[in-house]
Design a protein around this motif. Structure first.
Motif, PDB file in Angstrom:
ATOM      1  N   GLY A 213     -20.842  81.665 -54.591  1.00 30.45           N
ATOM      2  CA  GLY A 213     -19.794  81.780 -53.621  1.00 30.45           C
ATOM      3  C   GLY A 213     -20.001  82.094 -52.183  1.00 30.45           C
ATOM      4  N   LYS A 214     -21.087  82.922 -52.021  1.00 32.02           N
ATOM      5  CA  LYS A 214     -21.703  82.952 -50.396  1.00 32.02           C
ATOM      6  C   LYS A 214     -22.349  81.793 -50.168  1.00 32.02           C
ATOM      7  CE  LYS A 214     -22.463  85.709 -46.953  1.00 32.02           C
ATOM      8  NZ  LYS A 214     -21.566  86.192 -46.243  1.00 32.02           N
ATOM      9  N   ALA A 217     -19.472  79.250 -49.465  1.00 31.49           N
ATOM     10  CA  ALA A 217     -18.749  79.582 -47.984  1.00 31.49           C
ATOM     11  C   ALA A 217     -19.603  79.162 -46.940  1.00 31.49           C
ATOM     12  CB  ALA A 217     -18.448  81.104 -47.820  1.00 31.49           C
ATOM     13  N   LEU A 499     -12.217  86.307 -56.232  1.00 30.15           N
ATOM     14  CA  LEU A 499     -13.364  86.991 -55.609  1.00 30.15           C
ATOM     15  C   LEU A 499     -14.553  86.639 -56.646  1.00 30.15           C
ATOM     16  CD1 LEU A 499     -11.922  90.615 -54.984  1.00 30.15           C
ATOM     17  CD2 LEU A 499     -12.426  88.807 -53.217  1.00 30.15           C
ATOM     18  N   ASN A 500     -15.528  86.382 -56.018  1.00 28.11           N
ATOM     19  CA  ASN A 500     -16.826  85.955 -56.801  1.00 28.11           C
ATOM     20  C   ASN A 500     -18.059  86.676 -56.757  1.00 28.11           C
ATOM     21  OD1 ASN A 500     -15.634  83.256 -57.628  1.00 28.11           O
ATOM     22  ND2 ASN A 500     -15.707  82.752 -55.457  1.00 28.11           N
ATOM     23  N   ASP A 503     -19.563  88.042 -53.146  1.00 27.27           N
ATOM     24  CA  ASP A 503     -18.849  88.185 -51.794  1.00 27.27           C
ATOM     25  C   ASP A 503     -18.827  89.662 -51.519  1.00 27.27           C
ATOM     26  OD1 ASP A 503     -17.862  85.837 -52.297  1.00 27.27           O
ATOM     27  OD2 ASP A 503     -15.885  86.053 -53.252  1.00 27.27           O
ATOM     28  N   PHE A 521     -11.822  90.924 -47.273  1.00 27.53           N
ATOM     29  CA  PHE A 521     -12.767  89.865 -47.490  1.00 27.53           C
ATOM     30  C   PHE A 521     -12.595  88.676 -46.655  1.00 27.53           C
ATOM     31  CE2 PHE A 521     -12.998  92.518 -51.332  1.00 27.53           C
ATOM     32  CZ  PHE A 521     -14.003  92.722 -51.686  1.00 27.53           C
ATOM     33  N   ASN A 523     -12.053  85.041 -45.312  1.00 24.43           N
ATOM     34  CA  ASN A 523     -11.230  83.805 -45.950  1.00 24.43           C
ATOM     35  C   ASN A 523     -11.114  82.629 -45.213  1.00 24.43           C
ATOM     36  OD1 ASN A 523      -9.574  82.110 -47.449  1.00 24.43           O
ATOM     37  ND2 ASN A 523      -7.735  83.460 -46.932  1.00 24.43           N
TER      38      ASN A 523
END
Length: 616
Positions: A213-214, A217, A499-500, A503, A521, A523
């Protein structure tokens, strides 16, 4: 300090040969013996070693490395190679390639059947993609390359970005490798524009993805940044690229993985609905994930991988990116591709076109000139020295560079370092006025540890930081389990909450909930996401994180803490990955002996993929 206790599975387990076999390894050996009560001891030993090597990240057991040697404590020594091969071939539990059995013997490599299948499927599918040259309007492509790379000048390193873009249009599989700041995202943004300009009336369906996920993003943010600096193409093309970036997913999300289920929504019987799949941070892709992705890719689809071949391999099995780059070698592009690239770019470039080489050499583009770092950057110089394996040069850079500091305290001087880090970096986060400000301040630095466990591992550093904070701030903030400024990292995906794993959020009073503590968090699609602590999936405090967990991230200032003695996990790739997470400043805490031992050790994983792709 005693050697940390390592468990299975873990993000920091490269098990030392001095440790005995795990219970799981012995259980697999016993399983084989139940299948064949007359099983030869050397076949059982081979099964145990295959299981053990899988846990260490190797795809297979390379028999020659163990033949005629002691194996593991409590187990018999291995036979000489020829005798061992004969015994394995005679066993009903060991099959030749293409046959069914728990173990597969392929040349001098022994596999669990499933991992042999992963490796061969990847090799076959990639070879199929590499053999394809999609139809392109070369005049349109030539115009696009000159316009989108107008800042490139003949004879400069910038040509590599243009060549990488041209190659990605000419081949169904392209691999773009480069270190931090070499322009991978800059290049792929222009590749997306070129692809869309080839089909203005029916834009290709493009999926962007990353392993975590990071990283997803960061890919989306980097493409948005590239667009904001100005892209010389039409507004519809820019809008389509922006939409693709906003819809970027993790690889699990792209394939439609279901928690607790082995099969994803997309697979060989239900293919992905995309024409082009772009995956960033390819060094983090493990063997099973790559096999699943390729099985789900449409027959006419394209695949573009971005990554840094010098980074750590994935936590799980395989070293996919390293294998692919090694298989390509440095023989230069084929004569046919060299000629097309020169016509398209209008530039000459070094290509040893008279040499033969594997098919994959025409799919690899390497970007080598870092642009993130200022001239004279110590971080860039150290990264280059690490790649060359020059520990003395690394030490010299650490001693002399203004953007780096080297702390070499004795083993009993651990907490004073942390007190300095807390005062300089962590207290300003707690003193922020808003949660957005706190997230920005926290995101600018990170403490990185080599190990998760042990005296200088994350599980010790995080509570030590909180203890220091408690002494420094109790009169003003107070510290309980939940307190203003506590950074939290999610450790298990929760699709329902969005949420992953990986995160990171900040605990902060929520004015919309009567100042109750919530965890906020980032977004990218709107306002910060806020959750009650009680609703969060599995999580942990994260002032410090392992280097493995930091992959796909970057920070202005990194504090890297080494163990106080060499451990099996330390390697050149780990130090390189840690150092290159820093954009502006690096503080390294550890001895010259430990640093030198790490840089001298390469992380090599047993695999047959390199050979299957023609790398010898």
């Amino acid at each position: 300090m005693p050697t940390p206790t390592l468990s299975y599975p873990s993000d920091d387990t490269l098990l030392d040969q001095s440790l005995g076999p795990r219970a799981l390894d012995l259980a697999f050996g016993d399983f084989l013996r139940r299948l064949d009560p007359e099983l030869e001891p050397s076949v059982r030993l081979a099964g145990i070693l295959v299981s053990r090597r899988l846990n260490e990240g190797h795809t297979c057991l390379e028999l020659a490395q163990f033949a005629g040697r002691a194996s593991l404590p409590g187990l018999p020594g291995a036979p000489l190679l020829d005798a061992w091969l004969d015994t394995l071939r005679a066993s009903a539990l060991v099959a030749e390639p293409g046959k069914d059995a728990p173990l597969v013997l392929d040349g001098g490599r022994l596999y669990l059947h499933r991992y042999w299948r992963y490796e061969t499927d990847i090799a076959v599918r990639l070879s199929d993609l590499m053999a394809k040259s999609p139809a392109v309007d070369e005049e349109l492509l030539r115009d696009g390359l000159r316009r989108l790379f107008a800042d490139s000048s003949s004879g400069t390193e910038a040509d590599r970005q243009q060549i990488a873009a041209a190659l990605a249009l000419l081949k169904s599989f392209a691999l773009i490798s480069g270190g931090p700041g070499t322009g991978k995202t800059y290049t792929v943004t222009r590749i997306l524009a070129l692809l869309m300009e080839q089909s203005p009336d029916e834009a290709p369906r493009i999926a962007l993805a990353a392993p975590t996920g990071k990283a997803r993003a960061r890919l989306a943010d980097s493409i948005e940044t590239a667009l904001s600096t100005g892209l010389p193409c039409s507004e519809p093309v820019i809008s389509r690229i922006r939409e693709a970036a906003r819809n970027a997913r993790t690889l699990h999300g792209l394939l439609g993985a279901f928690p607790g289920r082995s099969r994803s929504r997309y697979h060989s019987g239900h293919l992905l609905p995309y024409d082009v799949v772009v995956v960033d941070e390819a060094s983090m892709i493990d063997l099973p994930m790559m096999a699943r992705l390729l099985r789900a890719l449409p027959e006419s689809g394209r695949l573009i991988l971005l990554g840094d071949r010098n980074q750590l391999p994935p936590v799980e099995v395989g070293a996919l990116l390293g294998d692919l780059c090694a298989a390509a070698g440095d023989a230069g592009y084929s004569a046919e591709l060299s000629e097309r690239l020169q016509v398209l770019t209008g530039r000459g470039f070094e290509a040893r076109t008279t040499m033969t080489g594997p098919l994959i050499r025409d799919s690899l583009a390497e970007l080598r000139k870092p642009r993130r770092f200022a001239a004279g950057s110590g971080i860039a110089a150290m990264a280059e020295a690490i790649q060359r394996g020059e520990s003395e040069a690394c030490a010299a850079v650490l001693r002399e560079s203004e953007d780096m500091q080297w702390h070499k305290p004795a083993s009993g001087e651990f907490e004073p370092w942390l007190a300095d880090i807390v005062r300089d970096a962590i207290l300003p986060c707690l003193q922020a006025v808003t949660v957005a400000e706190a997230l920005a301040r926290y995101g600018a630095f990170r403490i990185l540890c080599v190990l998760r466990q042990g005296g200088r591992g994350g599980e010790s550093v995080n509570p030590a930081v909180e203890s220091i904070l408690s002494r420094l701030t109790a009169s003003r903030y107070g510290l309980g389990e939940w307190y203003r400024g506590r950074p939290v990292m999610i450790t298990r995906n929760d699709p329902a909450l969005g949420l992953n794993n990986g995160d990171i959020g900040i605990t902060w009073p929520d004015p919309e909930s009567g100042q109750a503590l919530r965890v906020f968090f980032p977004n990218e699609r709107g306002p910060l996401k806020a959750f009650s602590p009680a609703r969060l999936p599995a999580h942990e405090t994260v002032y410090a994180m392992t280097v493995h967990k930091s992959q796909g991230s970057e920070f202005e200032h990194v504090h890297l803490i080494l163990p106080d003695h060499p451990v099996p996990l330390l390697s050149r790739e780990l130090i390189y990955t840690a150092v290159t997470r820093a954009k502006s400043r690096l503080n390294l805490y550890g001895s010259e002996a430990v640093l030198g031992a790490a840089i001298a050790r390469r992380m090599e994983r047993g695999s047959g993929l390199h050979a299957r792709l023609g790398g010898g």
